[in-house]
Design an enzyme around this catalytic site. Structure first.
Site, PDB file in Angstrom:
ATOM      1  N   TYR A  32      -5.350  14.335 -22.065  1.00  0.00           N
ATOM      2  CA  TYR A  32      -5.568  13.859 -20.693  1.00  0.00           C
ATOM      3  C   TYR A  32      -4.508  12.833 -20.277  1.00  0.00           C
ATOM      4  CZ  TYR A  32      -7.913  11.551 -16.762  1.00  0.00           C
ATOM      5  OH  TYR A  32      -8.205  11.006 -15.531  1.00  0.00           O
ATOM      6  N   PRO A  85      -4.064   2.284 -10.926  1.00  0.00           N
ATOM      7  CA  PRO A  85      -5.403   2.854 -11.119  1.00  0.00           C
ATOM      8  C   PRO A  85      -5.357   3.985 -12.138  1.00  0.00           C
ATOM      9  CG  PRO A  85      -4.448   3.575  -9.027  1.00  0.00           C
ATOM     10  CD  PRO A  85      -3.514   2.563  -9.601  1.00  0.00           C
ATOM     11  N   VAL A  86      -6.146   3.880 -13.144  1.00  0.00           N
ATOM     12  CA  VAL A  86      -6.230   4.925 -14.173  1.00  0.00           C
ATOM     13  C   VAL A  86      -7.708   5.198 -14.425  1.00  0.00           C
ATOM     14  CG1 VAL A  86      -5.740   5.508 -16.576  1.00  0.00           C
ATOM     15  CG2 VAL A  86      -4.027   4.271 -15.258  1.00  0.00           C
ATOM     16  N   THR A 163      -5.221   7.046  -2.339  1.00  0.00           N
ATOM     17  CA  THR A 163      -4.304   7.965  -3.016  1.00  0.00           C
ATOM     18  C   THR A 163      -4.243   9.262  -2.228  1.00  0.00           C
ATOM     19  OG1 THR A 163      -4.734   6.963  -5.150  1.00  0.00           O
ATOM     20  CG2 THR A 163      -3.860   9.196  -5.183  1.00  0.00           C
ATOM     21  N   HIS A 255       2.346  10.093  -8.958  1.00  0.00           N
ATOM     22  CA  HIS A 255       1.142  10.158  -9.783  1.00  0.00           C
ATOM     23  C   HIS A 255       1.500  10.352 -11.265  1.00  0.00           C
ATOM     24  CE1 HIS A 255      -3.223  10.477  -8.652  1.00  0.00           C
ATOM     25  NE2 HIS A 255      -3.336  10.727  -9.931  1.00  0.00           N
ATOM     26  N   GLY A 288       7.064   5.856 -14.747  1.00  0.00           N
ATOM     27  CA  GLY A 288       8.057   5.792 -15.826  1.00  0.00           C
ATOM     28  C   GLY A 288       8.502   4.412 -16.243  1.00  0.00           C
ATOM     29  N   ILE A 289       7.881   3.364 -15.709  1.00  0.00           N
ATOM     30  CA  ILE A 289       8.299   2.006 -16.074  1.00  0.00           C
ATOM     31  C   ILE A 289       7.896   1.700 -17.526  1.00  0.00           C
ATOM     32  CG2 ILE A 289       7.833  -0.465 -15.665  1.00  0.00           C
ATOM     33  CD1 ILE A 289       8.796   0.060 -13.044  1.00  0.00           C
TER      34      ILE A 289
HETATM   35  C1  LIG Z   1      -4.696   9.147 -17.451  1.00  0.00           C
HETATM   36  C2  LIG Z   1      -4.310   8.831 -16.042  1.00  0.00           C
HETATM   37  C3  LIG Z   1      -5.296   8.695 -15.081  1.00  0.00           C
HETATM   38  C4  LIG Z   1      -4.939   8.377 -13.772  1.00  0.00           C
HETATM   39  N1  LIG Z   1      -5.925   8.175 -12.847  1.00  0.00           N
HETATM   40  C5  LIG Z   1      -5.579   7.849 -11.582  1.00  0.00           C
HETATM   41  C6  LIG Z   1      -6.587   7.565 -10.619  1.00  0.00           C
HETATM   42  O1  LIG Z   1      -7.776   7.595 -10.905  1.00  0.00           O
HETATM   43  N2  LIG Z   1      -6.175   7.257  -9.355  1.00  0.00           N
HETATM   44  C7  LIG Z   1      -4.851   7.204  -8.998  1.00  0.00           C
HETATM   45  O2  LIG Z   1      -4.525   6.942  -7.831  1.00  0.00           O
HETATM   46  N3  LIG Z   1      -3.885   7.437  -9.914  1.00  0.00           N
HETATM   47  C8  LIG Z   1      -4.219   7.742 -11.174  1.00  0.00           C
HETATM   48  N4  LIG Z   1      -3.235   7.943 -12.102  1.00  0.00           N
HETATM   49  C9  LIG Z   1      -1.824   7.744 -11.720  1.00  0.00           C
HETATM   50  C10 LIG Z   1      -1.410   6.281 -11.956  1.00  0.00           C
HETATM   51  O3  LIG Z   1      -2.050   5.432 -11.059  1.00  0.00           O
HETATM   52  C11 LIG Z   1       0.109   6.077 -11.781  1.00  0.00           C
HETATM   53  O4  LIG Z   1       0.507   6.580 -10.526  1.00  0.00           O
HETATM   54  C12 LIG Z   1       0.958   6.725 -12.875  1.00  0.00           C
HETATM   55  O5  LIG Z   1       0.299   6.719 -14.108  1.00  0.00           O
HETATM   56  C13 LIG Z   1       2.273   5.950 -12.970  1.00  0.00           C
HETATM   57  O6  LIG Z   1       3.097   6.478 -13.916  1.00  0.00           O
HETATM   58  P1  LIG Z   1       3.236   5.908 -15.440  1.00  0.00           P
HETATM   59  O7  LIG Z   1       2.049   6.440 -16.170  1.00  0.00           O
HETATM   60  O8  LIG Z   1       4.525   6.506 -15.877  1.00  0.00           O
HETATM   61  O9  LIG Z   1       3.264   4.401 -15.365  1.00  0.00           O
HETATM   62  C14 LIG Z   1      -3.578   8.243 -13.420  1.00  0.00           C
HETATM   63  C15 LIG Z   1      -2.596   8.376 -14.407  1.00  0.00           C
HETATM   64  C16 LIG Z   1      -2.951   8.649 -15.705  1.00  0.00           C
HETATM   65  C17 LIG Z   1      -1.868   8.758 -16.739  1.00  0.00           C
END
Ligand SMILES: Cc1cc2nc3c(=O)[nH]c(=O)nc-3n(C[C@H](O)[C@H](O)[C@H](O)COP(=O)(O)O)c2cc1C
Length: 360
Positions: A32, A85-86, A163, A255, A288-289
């Site tokens: 995931y 947000p994750v 989002t 995303h 990607g940071i």
């Molecule tokens: C496991 C996972 C769950 C995520 N869940 C959300 C979420 O619930 N809402 C949202 O706007 N973005 C979500 N994202 C996107 C992150 O907010 C973000 O845009 C992205 O992870 C940034 O890239 P990075 O992982 O390279 O830092 C999710 C990303 C991951 C990896």
């Protein structure tokens, strides 16, 4: 490998956390978190694109008052590193978002809480001493959105992030191959039956009928007292539209490469979007940071702040709240060190780095 309750000597960078986390996480969570959509081109390129941008040193500039504070929407933030947000953080830690917010408190960061958090907004805000933002995935029933927004306002969240780039799940082949599923005890506790989770490909045309448009964005903007930030802007056209609608801020993001594979790396689209926005509203950047130098590059190319997504989950999986706090500390110190090398006393100075000095 078991989750750590100490920080070993060889855990000194975000990439080290990734390495540890991959050994600690179960394969379901790994499928995931450590994946992108389809062929994962955008996922990979987000990070790689930073490596094609080079900096210069300016090490004789005065940096006596090294300061990384920023101001957004009339609030002062201690540093420009925000937690993206994750969703479903309990996948990697028994206390999920509560551990993350505790880490955010210690490092005085701003945490953006997902609509699909596995802890309730009430629990998270009760544990927060540092600022929180709320991220909304628009649901087809507008009453559900309004209820969530009112709750976030009441609980003292400082901004509403909508989002817009993930109306449905992307084609997540890695998850499909593995057979990813949420364990029974983990769910999006703030929303009953979240719309975006429908993986019902047979009814795509029915699903398409319920997806939000600019009309819903406008409606929500008019019905929230919080600054509204659109997350998932990756084109000049949408940046322009956000300005026209009086949106308060944008997050340049794809995303983390989890939606439409083939989107350009976030850092590549940032300069042209920043040019369009022309400092009228704040720009937050993600994708990607992994290093302090990446933050310098993003700010120099037009961002006011950055968010990190997966690194939070790697920190959380490796050592819970301690791991997230240490991840944030590493990044903050790397940013400060890079500022000294580049001769930037504060964040505004980073913005003055000439684009021509960033060699491609
Ligand atoms: C496991 C996972 C769950 C995520 N869940 C959300 C979420 O619930 N809402 C949202 O706007 N973005 C979500 N994202 C996107 C992150 O907010 C973000 O845009 C992205 O992870 C940034 O890239 P990075 O992982 O390279 O830092 C999710 C990303 C991951 C990896």
């Amino acid at each position: 490998m078991e989750k750590l309750d100490f920080i070993p000597n060889d855990l000194v960078s975000l990439k080290d956390y990734e390495r540890y986390a991959k050994q600690i996480m179960d394969l379901n969570s790994l499928a995931y978190i450590n994946s992108g959509a389809a062929d994962e081109v955008t996922f990979r390129k987000n990070e790689e694109a930073f490596q094609e941008i080079y900096l210069e040193t300016n090490s004789l500039e005065e940096v006596k008052n090294l300061d990384i504070k920023i101001e957004l929407f009339k609030e002062i933030y201690d540093n420009p590193i925000f937690l993206a947000p994750v969703a479903y953080q309990k996948l990697v830690d028994i206390n999920g978002e509560i551990s993350t917010v505790q880490a955010s408190n210690v490092m005085n960061c701003c945490m953006c809480v997902s609509s699909f958090s596995s802890c309730s907004l009430e629990e998270i805000s009760k544990n927060a001493t540092s600022p929180l933002w709320f991220q909304l995935y628009i649901q087809p029933d507008m009453n559900i959105n309004l209820e969530l927004i009112k709750k976030a306002e009441k609980l003292g969240f400082k901004a509403l992030v909508i989002t817009i780039d993930a109306p449905i799940n992307g084609i997540r082949n890695v998850e499909q191959r593995y057979g990813f599923s949420l364990p029974k005890e983990i769910s999006a506790v703030n929303i009953k039956n979240p719309f975006q989770l429908l993986n019902d490909y047979e009814n795509i045309s029915d699903i398409a009928k319920k997806l939000p448009t600019w009309k819903e964005i406008e409606f929500i903007k008019n019905n929230s007292s919080l600054p509204v930030v659109l997350k998932g802007i990756n084109s000049v056209a949408y940046a322009k539209k956000a300005l026209e609608l009086g949106i308060d801020g944008i997050i340049v993001s794809n995303h983390g490469g989890r939606t439409l594979d083939s989107l350009a790396p976030s850092i590549k689209v940032l300069p042209k979007i920043a040019k369009e926005i022309n400092k009228k509203i704040p720009i937050i950047f993600d994708g990607g940071i992994k290093r302090g130098t990446d933050i310098i590059k993003a700010i120099a190319l037009g961002a006011d702040a950055v968010m990190i997504g997966r690194p939070i989950m790697y920190g959380l999986a490796t050592a819970g709240a301690l791991g997230v706090a240490h991840t944030l500390k590493i990044l903050k110190e790397e940013l400060q060190i890079s500022m000294i090398f580049t001769g930037c006393e504060n964040i505004e100075k980073i913005k003055e780095i000439k684009l021509s000095n960033l060699q491609y």
